[in-house]
Design a protein around this motif. Structure first.
Motif, short mmCIF file in Angstrom:
data_model
loop_
_atom_site.label_atom_id
_atom_site.label_comp_id
_atom_site.label_asym_id
_atom_site.label_seq_id
_atom_site.Cartn_x
_atom_site.Cartn_y
_atom_site.Cartn_z
N ALA A 69 0.85 -1.20 0.00
CA ALA A 69 0.00 0.00 0.00
C ALA A 69 0.88 1.25 0.00
O ALA A 69 1.89 1.29 0.71
CB ALA A 69 -0.89 -0.01 1.24
N TYR A 70 0.51 2.25 -0.77
CA TYR A 70 1.20 3.55 -0.74
C TYR A 70 0.17 4.68 -0.71
O TYR A 70 -0.71 4.75 -1.58
CB TYR A 70 2.15 3.69 -1.94
N LYS A 130 9.50 5.60 0.94
CA LYS A 130 10.78 5.57 1.64
C LYS A 130 11.28 4.14 1.60
O LYS A 130 10.51 3.21 1.92
CB LYS A 130 10.59 6.03 3.08
N THR A 170 15.91 -7.66 10.57
CA THR A 170 14.95 -7.85 9.48
C THR A 170 15.05 -9.29 9.00
O THR A 170 16.15 -9.75 8.72
CB THR A 170 15.31 -6.93 8.29
N LEU A 180 9.80 -4.43 -2.36
CA LEU A 180 9.36 -3.47 -3.38
C LEU A 180 9.92 -2.05 -3.20
O LEU A 180 10.23 -1.37 -4.18
CB LEU A 180 7.82 -3.42 -3.40
N SER A 181 10.03 -1.60 -1.95
CA SER A 181 10.35 -0.17 -1.77
C SER A 181 11.71 0.23 -2.37
O SER A 181 11.80 1.30 -2.98
CB SER A 181 10.25 0.23 -0.30
C1 LIG Z 1 -2.10 1.88 4.54
C2 LIG Z 1 -0.59 1.92 4.27
C3 LIG Z 1 -0.07 3.00 3.59
C4 LIG Z 1 1.32 3.05 3.35
N1 LIG Z 1 1.84 4.14 2.72
C5 LIG Z 1 3.18 4.22 2.53
C6 LIG Z 1 3.75 5.40 1.93
O1 LIG Z 1 3.05 6.35 1.58
N2 LIG Z 1 5.10 5.43 1.75
C7 LIG Z 1 5.90 4.38 2.16
O2 LIG Z 1 7.13 4.47 1.97
N3 LIG Z 1 5.37 3.28 2.73
C8 LIG Z 1 4.06 3.16 2.92
N4 LIG Z 1 3.52 2.03 3.48
C9 LIG Z 1 4.40 0.86 3.71
C10 LIG Z 1 4.46 0.01 2.41
O3 LIG Z 1 3.19 -0.55 2.14
C11 LIG Z 1 5.45 -1.16 2.49
O4 LIG Z 1 5.16 -1.91 3.64
C12 LIG Z 1 6.89 -0.71 2.53
O5 LIG Z 1 7.22 0.03 1.36
C13 LIG Z 1 7.82 -1.94 2.60
O6 LIG Z 1 7.61 -2.75 1.49
P1 LIG Z 1 8.78 -3.67 0.92
O7 LIG Z 1 8.19 -4.54 -0.12
O8 LIG Z 1 9.97 -2.85 0.56
O9 LIG Z 1 9.23 -4.49 2.20
P2 LIG Z 1 8.66 -5.93 2.65
O10 LIG Z 1 9.20 -6.98 1.75
O11 LIG Z 1 7.19 -5.84 2.80
O12 LIG Z 1 9.34 -6.04 4.07
C14 LIG Z 1 9.04 -5.12 5.10
C15 LIG Z 1 9.43 -5.74 6.45
O13 LIG Z 1 8.59 -6.85 6.75
C16 LIG Z 1 9.38 -7.99 7.03
N5 LIG Z 1 8.66 -9.18 6.54
C17 LIG Z 1 8.01 -9.30 5.36
N6 LIG Z 1 7.45 -10.52 5.27
C18 LIG Z 1 7.76 -11.17 6.43
C19 LIG Z 1 7.45 -12.47 6.97
N7 LIG Z 1 6.71 -13.36 6.29
N8 LIG Z 1 7.93 -12.78 8.19
C20 LIG Z 1 8.68 -11.90 8.88
N9 LIG Z 1 8.99 -10.67 8.44
C21 LIG Z 1 8.53 -10.32 7.24
C22 LIG Z 1 10.69 -7.77 6.30
O14 LIG Z 1 11.71 -8.53 6.88
C23 LIG Z 1 10.85 -6.26 6.50
O15 LIG Z 1 11.34 -5.95 7.76
C24 LIG Z 1 2.15 1.98 3.76
C25 LIG Z 1 1.60 0.88 4.44
C26 LIG Z 1 0.24 0.85 4.69
C27 LIG Z 1 -0.32 -0.35 5.42
#
Ligand SMILES: Cc1cc2nc3c(=O)[nH]c(=O)nc-3n(C[C@H](O)[C@H](O)[C@H](O)COP(=O)(O)OP(=O)(O)OC[C@H]3O[C@@H](n4cnc5c(N)ncnc54)[C@H](O)[C@@H]3O)c2cc1C
Length: 297
Positions: free
Chosen positions: A81-82, A98, A107, A113-114
């Motif tokens: 979600a963003y 971010k 972690t 994705l970010s």
């Molecule tokens: C409503 C909402 C709005 C948001 N808006 C923004 C925004 O405007 N800007 C922004 O930057 N972000 C926002 N976010 C956060 C965004 O959705 C992502 O969560 C963020 O970008 C991280 O995604 P990623 O794929 O890079 O990391 P991920 O791959 O999702 O990992 C994130 C963390 O979760 C841990 N993790 C993932 N899966 C597991 C698992 N199975 N077991 C244990 N640990 C796990 C990882 O180790 C890591 O620490 C928002 C979130 C929500 C819920």
């Protein structure tokens, strides 16, 4: 003539998939970027505070990582979600991301994705986004609820509040705003210039307080910059009217992964920004019904 629809109860616009093109990438901080999205002629109906979602499966470069993570985690990789950083009255749609970091020992998996959105998404990239939704929105009747909106944000938690702030400054002229914004150092402050410009344009309606937990440089001698975390005292000082304000809190909160990890160790997860602020707000007497919250955990 038909009575006008009540905007709070009127049928919600359908959530739909939208093909967009990245028009511009704005570097906000060393870890954050805004993607300005071209949407063609699609009529965009969203409210300040809404978010869209992005399926990581649409990125070819992530295919092998997704297959590996799905193997390890035993579940399908979910859409991320963003929040929209743009406001409905602005011409373009924008999201601000971010990048998450991989911290060895803490972690469990490298964030998926970010980092790709922040570093490897160039102008011209086509994306499919799904939107718009979320309960963290500015109520239509905000002017009858309060004349003081308090925004409490940490890091990328500023994103939905930026949309709410820009919209309310533009649309709800009777409401003034206090933004209490927590970051580690100045460099981490997302939208710093935009926020300064908004404060200069609305000196009577917007006050910005920065709380910087790890800034080593001498802080400018302003009462609106504080070293350290957001404390109950800071909130008490800038929110003298706790029973009548409406508060929007957004930032990192305890995640289900934190809870699981703590449970495995037989303890409680460590409180994060959101939990700490909720406690402070309760202590100073802000009614629970006047607090809107969104966790980015
Ligand atoms: C409503 C909402 C709005 C948001 N808006 C923004 C925004 O405007 N800007 C922004 O930057 N972000 C926002 N976010 C956060 C965004 O959705 C992502 O969560 C963020 O970008 C991280 O995604 P990623 O794929 O890079 O990391 P991920 O791959 O999702 O990992 C994130 C963390 O979760 C841990 N993790 C993932 N899966 C597991 C698992 N199975 N077991 C244990 N640990 C796990 C990882 O180790 C890591 O620490 C928002 C979130 C929500 C819920």
């Amino acid at each position: 003539m038909q009575a006008p629809l009540d905007p709070e109860t009127a049928p919600r616009p359908k959530i739909k998939d939208l093909e967009v093109m990245v028009g511009e990438v704005v570097r906000e901080t060393p870890e954050a970027a805004t993607l300005v999205l071209f949407t063609g002629n699609d009529r965009l109906e969203y409210r300040p505070g809404h978010f869209l979602t992005l399926e990581p499966q649409q990125f070819r470069a992530l295919e092998r990582f997704i297959a590996y993570f799905e193997d390890c985690k035993g579940t399908k990789e979910q859409a991320r979600a963003y929040s929209l950083s743009s406001a409905p009255h602005e011409r373009s749609l924008a999201i601000t991301i971010k990048e998450e970091r991989y911290v060895p020992g803490i972690t469990r998996y490298p964030p998926l994705l970010s980092p790709l959105l922040v570093w490897d998404t160039l102008p011209g990239t086509r994306l499919v986004v799904t939107g718009f939704s979320g309960p963290y929105v500015l109520p239509h009747d905000i002017e009858s609820r309060t004349d003081h909106l308090v925004h409490m944000c940490a890091g990328s938690g500023i994103v939905p509040n930026m949309s709410i702030l820009k919209h309310a400054l533009h649309q709800h002229l009777k409401v003034r705003h206090t933004l209490i914004y927590a970051n580690r150092v100045w460099e981490d402050v997302i939208f710093r210039q935009q926020l300064d410009e908004l404060a200069a344009a609305h000196p009577k309606r917007l006050r910005i307080v920065h709380a910087l937990s790890r800034e080593k440089k001498r802080l400018r001698s302003s009462s609106d910059v504080r070293r350290g975390r957001v404390t109950e005292e800071i909130i008490r000082e800038f929110v003298p009217d706790p029973s009548s304000v409406e508060v929007f809190v957004c930032g990192p909160g305890v995640t289900k992964f934190d809870r699981l990890a703590a449970k495995e160790k037989g303890g409680e997860p460590q409180r994060r920004f959101l939990e700490a602020v909720m406690t402070h707000l309760a202590s100073i007497g802000v009614p629970r019904g006047r607090i809107h919250r969104e966790s980015y955990g």
